[in-house]
Design an enzyme around this catalytic site. Sequence first.
Site, short mmCIF file in Angstrom:
data_model
loop_
_atom_site.label_atom_id
_atom_site.label_comp_id
_atom_site.label_asym_id
_atom_site.label_seq_id
_atom_site.Cartn_x
_atom_site.Cartn_y
_atom_site.Cartn_z
N LYS A 11 -20.55 19.73 18.00
CA LYS A 11 -20.16 18.62 18.84
C LYS A 11 -19.49 18.75 20.06
O LYS A 11 -19.11 19.89 20.29
CB LYS A 11 -19.38 17.73 17.98
N TYR A 51 -28.09 8.36 14.75
CA TYR A 51 -27.07 8.11 13.87
C TYR A 51 -27.49 6.71 13.27
O TYR A 51 -26.67 5.77 12.94
CB TYR A 51 -25.61 8.11 14.58
N ASN A 114 -14.70 16.37 15.06
CA ASN A 114 -14.50 17.44 13.97
C ASN A 114 -15.39 18.54 14.22
O ASN A 114 -15.65 19.21 13.14
CB ASN A 114 -14.71 16.73 12.63
N HIS A 117 -21.58 18.74 12.87
CA HIS A 117 -22.30 18.03 11.84
C HIS A 117 -23.24 18.95 11.13
O HIS A 117 -23.70 19.85 11.69
CB HIS A 117 -23.11 17.09 12.78
N GLU A 128 -33.79 15.21 10.36
CA GLU A 128 -32.64 15.46 11.38
C GLU A 128 -33.17 16.57 12.20
O GLU A 128 -33.04 16.59 13.30
CB GLU A 128 -31.32 15.90 10.91
#
Length: 140
Positions: A11, A51, A114, A117, A128
Amino acid sequence: MAVEQTLSIIKPDATRRNLTGKINARFEESGLRIVAQRRLHLSRAQAEAFYAVHKERSFFGDLCTFMCSGPVVAQVLEGENAIERNREVMGATNPANADEGTIRKDFAESIEANSVHGSDSPENAAIEIAFFFSAIDIVG
């Protein structure tokens, strides 16, 4: 044990801090292979499409804004039980709850930022992976 593929995204918080190599070393040290990789800057429309499963959740807008805030590294990881192994290496979504030595415990800035993913099931992994890669992009 089955050889699987899973999607991994490094990310914007991690790419901003130049942690791509350190994070990928964790995946490779755990026995996962990177069989496809692409660095890109998601548009708002791309983040919202990726998302979309979370569209009704309160964090959707902030998540999409965050994922557009800088480059990401999308990649396909392959190995024995790759989905479970990737999730173990990443650690809990909330870095405060992540085990010592996991990517999120060591690198995450917050529950949102965080650092990584990962797909949570074989079905989602297939969806995905197809979002970012065609079959010709994946080289074992």
